[in-house]
Design a protein around this motif. Structure first.
Motif, PDB file in Angstrom:
ATOM      1  N   GLU A 173      47.763  48.475  53.673  1.00  0.00           N
ATOM      2  CA  GLU A 173      47.334  47.131  53.273  1.00  0.00           C
ATOM      3  C   GLU A 173      46.017  46.702  53.906  1.00  0.00           C
ATOM      4  OE1 GLU A 173      50.518  44.343  53.922  1.00  0.00           O
ATOM      5  OE2 GLU A 173      52.025  45.699  53.064  1.00  0.00           O
ATOM      6  N   GLU A 175      42.098  46.712  54.497  1.00  0.00           N
ATOM      7  CA  GLU A 175      40.761  47.055  54.035  1.00  0.00           C
ATOM      8  C   GLU A 175      39.823  47.170  55.248  1.00  0.00           C
ATOM      9  OE1 GLU A 175      39.991  47.992  51.043  1.00  0.00           O
ATOM     10  OE2 GLU A 175      42.047  47.662  50.375  1.00  0.00           O
ATOM     11  N   GLN A 240      53.315  52.112  43.620  1.00  0.00           N
ATOM     12  CA  GLN A 240      53.049  50.675  43.596  1.00  0.00           C
ATOM     13  C   GLN A 240      53.843  50.006  44.702  1.00  0.00           C
ATOM     14  OE1 GLN A 240      52.647  48.507  39.807  1.00  0.00           O
ATOM     15  NE2 GLN A 240      54.183  47.082  40.579  1.00  0.00           N
ATOM     16  N   THR A 242      54.383  46.212  47.186  1.00  0.00           N
ATOM     17  CA  THR A 242      54.223  44.761  47.271  1.00  0.00           C
ATOM     18  C   THR A 242      53.923  44.385  48.712  1.00  0.00           C
ATOM     19  OG1 THR A 242      55.777  44.420  45.457  1.00  0.00           O
ATOM     20  CG2 THR A 242      55.294  42.517  46.857  1.00  0.00           C
ATOM     21  N   ALA A 243      52.800  43.697  48.924  1.00  0.00           N
ATOM     22  CA  ALA A 243      52.386  43.290  50.267  1.00  0.00           C
ATOM     23  C   ALA A 243      53.183  42.080  50.727  1.00  0.00           C
ATOM     24  CB  ALA A 243      50.899  42.970  50.273  1.00  0.00           C
ATOM     25  N   ASP A 245      52.191  39.196  51.372  1.00  0.00           N
ATOM     26  CA  ASP A 245      51.779  37.957  50.700  1.00  0.00           C
ATOM     27  C   ASP A 245      52.140  37.936  49.226  1.00  0.00           C
ATOM     28  OD1 ASP A 245      50.028  39.770  49.618  1.00  0.00           O
ATOM     29  OD2 ASP A 245      48.208  38.880  50.463  1.00  0.00           O
ATOM     30  N   GLY A 246      52.888  38.931  48.764  1.00  0.00           N
ATOM     31  CA  GLY A 246      53.361  38.952  47.387  1.00  0.00           C
ATOM     32  C   GLY A 246      52.483  39.714  46.410  1.00  0.00           C
ATOM     33  N   ARG A 247      51.282  40.061  46.790  1.00  0.00           N
ATOM     34  CA  ARG A 247      50.410  40.797  45.868  1.00  0.00           C
ATOM     35  C   ARG A 247      50.901  42.233  45.736  1.00  0.00           C
ATOM     36  NH1 ARG A 247      46.679  44.104  48.600  1.00  0.00           N
ATOM     37  NH2 ARG A 247      46.694  43.794  50.868  1.00  0.00           N
ATOM     38  N   THR A 248      50.671  42.820  44.578  1.00  0.00           N
ATOM     39  CA  THR A 248      51.004  44.229  44.362  1.00  0.00           C
ATOM     40  C   THR A 248      49.734  45.074  44.448  1.00  0.00           C
ATOM     41  OG1 THR A 248      50.773  44.027  41.964  1.00  0.00           O
ATOM     42  CG2 THR A 248      52.965  43.642  42.893  1.00  0.00           C
ATOM     43  N   TYR A 249      49.904  46.280  44.885  1.00  0.00           N
ATOM     44  CA  TYR A 249      48.762  47.187  45.009  1.00  0.00           C
ATOM     45  C   TYR A 249      49.259  48.627  44.872  1.00  0.00           C
ATOM     46  CZ  TYR A 249      50.418  48.003  49.800  1.00  0.00           C
ATOM     47  OH  TYR A 249      51.189  48.325  50.888  1.00  0.00           O
TER      48      TYR A 249
END
Length: 345
Positions: A173, A175, A240, A242-243, A245-249
């Motif tokens: 997660e 960057e 895939q 889910t972080a 904070d709810g975002r998917t990546y």
């Protein structure tokens, strides 16, 4: 190198051969000199020349290079015959510090298993190290404590799990700015000095200074699933996620592992890439970097990707065999087990 060390080294070599031959692997004996090498910008090589008799001028000398790994010769054999193979060979790397676990000339053990992936090779390597410890256990130099370490199953951690456990954050997660923040938090200096650093350089910094020193010494550790942002010729996978904070990546990794024993990096493994286009493109990119920065530039094999594409699905492991002998003998330096050292250079 005293007689007990010579006997110990000989026993290790014999035990390794016995293991792989018993398991159905074909032993190879490929050349030490090559006209072209796999491009690796992270290392330097040795250059020599073949001098043609009765020739003069430019055509009299043919450049040749000492291999940093037998891979350049092993993979064509696999592509042609599809056999599981192994090799114990001398390898050569230039411009590296001579230290307690480094030498310009060293012995490499490589083994490739057909119809296998990197997870299969973890199991095989675990069994191999246990067998090696048992084979030398009765010799005077054998370290019983190391034998006890190698008797344990590997502690297997993905690289992301290792960063969570030892550095306190998810690598998947993070960057570049987050990596710089964590470098500062973990005592590696002000984050401002890392503003121009690439993601993979910061990752390597954290791996070397914050992860590797904390790996437990009482069990072999396998770090798996390296980030795909660090290029290598291993098969890629993605998932895939889910972080918090709810975002998917999408987290992309390479099917790669490295094994550490008592903090010593001992072996690395790939599920071998077999996409001809991907491999050839990688060679072009890496060769460009190599030729721009290397002290010893060299030619690259033509269409090596085509060779790899003809291999069956397989997994390859490269192990520093001198380091294994050192560990089995309870030493912290290679010197007792090498016939010659370059420490005075």
């Amino acid at each position: 190198m005293d007689i007990e060390a010579i006997e110990f080294r000989a026993a290790c070599l014999q035990a390794a051969r016995n293991f792989f031959i018993t398991h159905g692997y074909l032993e190879l004996d490929t050349p030490a000199l090559a006209p072209a090498l796999i491009p690796e910008s992270c290392l330097e090589v040795f250059r020599t020349e073949y001098l043609k008799p009765f020739k003069t001028g430019e055509e009299a000398a043919v450049p040749l290079f000492l291999v940093p790994s037998p891979e350049v010769f092993i993979k064509p054999v696999i592509a042609a015959h599809g056999r599981s193979v192994f090799q114990l060979s001398k390898c050569y790397r230039n411009c590296e510090s001579v230290g307690h676990i480094h030498n310009p000339e060293f012995t490499m053990l490589e083994y490739y298993t057909m119809q296998a992936d990197y997870r299969d090779s973890v199991t095989l390597t675990e069994t191999f190290l246990q067998t090696m410890a048992q084979a030398v256990a009765g010799l005077p130099l054998a370290d019983p404590e190391l034998g006890a370490v190698l008797s344990k199953p590997f502690l297997q951690l993905t690289m992301d799990e290792a960063f969570k456990r030892f550095a306190g954050f998810s690598l998947a997660e993070a960057e570049t700015p987050e990596l710089a923040f964590h470098a500062e938090r973990l005592g590696l200096g002000d984050r401002a000095q890392y503003e121009d650093w690439a993601w993979d350089d910061l990752y390597e910094l954290l791996l070397v200074h914050c992860i590797e020193p904390q790996l437990p010494p009482d069990v072999p550790v396998a770090l798996l699933d390296y980030p795909a942002r660090v290029p290598c010729l291993a098969r890629e996978r993605s998932e895939q996620r889910t972080a918090a904070d709810g975002r998917t990546y999408i987290w992309k990794t390479k099917e790669r592992w490295e094994v550490y024993v008592r903090g010593v990096e001992l072996a690395n493994c790939y599920t071998e890439a077999r996409d001809a286009g991907e491999i050839n493109r990688s060679f072009v990119d890496e060769a460009a970097v190599k030729n721009a920065t290397a002290r010893v530039p060299h030619p690259v094999p033509e269409n090596f990707g085509g060779i790899c594409a003809r291999m069956p699905p397989c997994s390859g492991v490269a192990m520093g065999f001198d380091r294994l002998i050192m560990l089995l003998g309870g030493k912290k330096t290679l010197e007792p087990f090498l016939y010659g050292r370059f420490s005075r250079l």
